[in-house]
Enzyme design. Structure first.
Site, PDB file in Angstrom:
ATOM      1  N   SER A  64     -71.798  -5.721  54.090  1.00 41.48           N
ATOM      2  CA  SER A  64     -71.259  -6.136  52.787  1.00 41.48           C
ATOM      3  C   SER A  64     -72.280  -6.933  51.987  1.00 41.48           C
ATOM      4  O   SER A  64     -73.248  -7.463  52.525  1.00 41.48           O
ATOM      5  CB  SER A  64     -70.018  -6.995  52.986  1.00 41.48           C
TER       6      SER A  64
HETATM    7  N1  SAH Z   1     -68.184  -6.902  58.344  1.00 46.60           N
HETATM    8  C1  SAH Z   1     -69.262  -5.943  58.394  1.00 46.60           C
HETATM    9  C2  SAH Z   1     -69.149  -4.849  57.373  1.00 46.60           C
HETATM   10  C3  SAH Z   1     -68.026  -3.964  57.720  1.00 46.60           C
HETATM   11  S1  SAH Z   1     -68.085  -2.306  57.094  1.00 46.60           S
HETATM   12  C4  SAH Z   1     -70.606  -6.629  58.283  1.00 46.60           C
HETATM   13  O1  SAH Z   1     -70.662  -7.857  58.171  1.00 46.60           O
HETATM   14  O2  SAH Z   1     -71.626  -5.930  58.363  1.00 46.60           O
HETATM   15  C5  SAH Z   1     -66.510  -1.852  57.701  1.00 46.60           C
HETATM   16  C6  SAH Z   1     -66.449  -1.623  59.181  1.00 46.60           C
HETATM   17  O3  SAH Z   1     -65.087  -1.390  59.517  1.00 46.60           O
HETATM   18  C7  SAH Z   1     -67.215  -0.386  59.647  1.00 46.60           C
HETATM   19  O4  SAH Z   1     -68.167  -0.730  60.600  1.00 46.60           O
HETATM   20  C8  SAH Z   1     -66.133   0.514  60.227  1.00 46.60           C
HETATM   21  O5  SAH Z   1     -66.556   1.240  61.384  1.00 46.60           O
HETATM   22  C9  SAH Z   1     -65.059  -0.487  60.581  1.00 46.60           C
HETATM   23  N2  SAH Z   1     -63.713   0.058  60.697  1.00 46.60           N
HETATM   24  C10 SAH Z   1     -63.073   0.940  59.878  1.00 46.60           C
HETATM   25  N3  SAH Z   1     -61.835   1.184  60.343  1.00 46.60           N
HETATM   26  C11 SAH Z   1     -61.680   0.438  61.476  1.00 46.60           C
HETATM   27  C12 SAH Z   1     -60.616   0.262  62.416  1.00 46.60           C
HETATM   28  N4  SAH Z   1     -59.449   0.906  62.302  1.00 46.60           N
HETATM   29  N5  SAH Z   1     -60.814  -0.574  63.451  1.00 46.60           N
HETATM   30  C13 SAH Z   1     -61.986  -1.225  63.606  1.00 46.60           C
HETATM   31  N6  SAH Z   1     -63.024  -1.097  62.762  1.00 46.60           N
HETATM   32  C14 SAH Z   1     -62.878  -0.279  61.695  1.00 46.60           C
END
Ligand code: SAH
Length: 216
Positions: A64
Site C-alpha cells: 500500500s
Molecule cells: N498490507 C499489505 C498490503 C496488502 S495487499 C502490505 O503492507 O504490503 C492485499 C493482500 O490481501 C494481498 O496480499 C492478498 O493476497 C491478501 N488477501 C486477499 N484476500 C485475502 C483473504 N481472503 N485472506 C487473506 N489475505 C487475503
C-alpha cells in the site's frame, strides 16, 4: 526524487510526505520512521520504495501507499496492550508498522509465498510479536479471537461477518468497503455494547479480498 539523496534526506522527505497527507499521530510517525519500507519492496521497484505510491509485490498484489498505511494505522487507535489482526499480509510492511505499537500482531494472507517472505523480514528485524499465517482472512482467525483491533488491507463488498464477530466490545476495525475494482470507501467500525458504529473515513483503492487460499 534525485538519485543523489542520502538515506537521511530520503527519510526526511518520506516523513514530510506522510505529515503533509495527514499522518500526524506521533506514535505512528515514530513507527514509520523506524521501519525501512525499502526492505519490503524488491526488484525493479526497489528504488521507488520511498515514494508515496503503492507498488507491485509478488502474486499480483501491492504494497500500500505509505500515507494510506499511516492514515489506516492512525484510524485504528492502537494501544500498547492490544492484540491486532491484520487481514492481507502482502509485503509485511503494514504488520511491521503495527508491531511497534501493540502487544501482538496476527497477520494472515491467502498466498503462502507472501507469508514466507514477510516472515523472513520480521525475523531479520527482530519483530517477534508478529505471527504470520496462511489463512483465508475473510473468516478471521477464530482460534485467536477476539481482537482489540482488526485491520483489513484488501477491499470487501461489506465488512465480513466473521470479522465483526471477532471484534471485542470497544474494539475497532478499519476496512476498505466497495466493489473490488472501483474506488472503495475506508470505513471504521466500532463495536459497542449493543451493536456497531460506522464512520466513513476517505476514498481508497485496494486489491480485492478473495475467499479461499491462493495457488502460491
Ligand atoms: N498490507 C499489505 C498490503 C496488502 S495487499 C502490505 O503492507 O504490503 C492485499 C493482500 O490481501 C494481498 O496480499 C492478498 O493476497 C491478501 N488477501 C486477499 N484476500 C485475502 C483473504 N481472503 N485472506 C487473506 N489475505 C487475503
Amino acid at each position: 526524487m534525485s538519485d543523489e539523496d542520502s538515506p537521511a534526506e530520503r527519510k526526511m522527505r518520506f516523513l514530510f510526505q506522510l505529515r503533509s497527507r495527514g499522518v500526524t499521530d506521533p506514535r505512528v510517525l515514530e513507527s514509520m520512521e523506524a521501519i525501512d519500507r525499502g526492505l519490503f519492496v524488491r526488484g525493479q521497484f526497489a528504488d521507488r520504495a520511498y515514494e508515496d505510491t503503492p507498488l507491485p509485490i509478488p502474486c499480483g498484489q501491492t504494497i500500500s501507499q505509505p500515507s494510506v498505511v499511516g492514515l489506516m494505522t492512525q484510524a485504528l487507535e492502537v494501544g500498547a496492550r492490544d492484540t491486532v489482526l491484520e487481514v492481507g499480509t502482502g509485503s509485511g510492511y503494514q504488520a511491521a508498522i503495527l508491531s511497534g505499537l501493540c502487544r501482538r500482531v496476527y497477520t494472515v494472507d491467502r498466498h503462502r509465498r507472501l507469508v514466507q517472505e514477510a516472515e523472513r523480514i520480521f525475523s531479520d528485524l527482530g519483530l517477534y510479536n508478529i505471527i504470520a499465517q496462511v489463512a483465508d482472512g475473510s473468516r478471521g482467525l477464530p482460534d485467536q479471537a477476539p481482537f482489540d483491533r482488526i485491520l483489513v488491507t484488501a477491499a470487501a463488498e461489506d465488512p465480513p461477518g466473521p470479522l465483526l464477530a471477532q471484534l471485542k466490545i470497544g474494539g475497532i476495525m478499519v476496512v476498505p468497503v466497495g466493489q473490488s475494482d472501483a474506488v472503495q470507501t475506508l470505513i471504521r467500525v466500532t463495536r459497542t455494547e449493543d451493536g456497531f458504529d460506522y464512520d466513513e473515513l476517505r476514498q481508497v483503492r485496494f486489491v480485492p479480498l478473495v475467499e479461499g487460499l491462493g495457488q502460491t
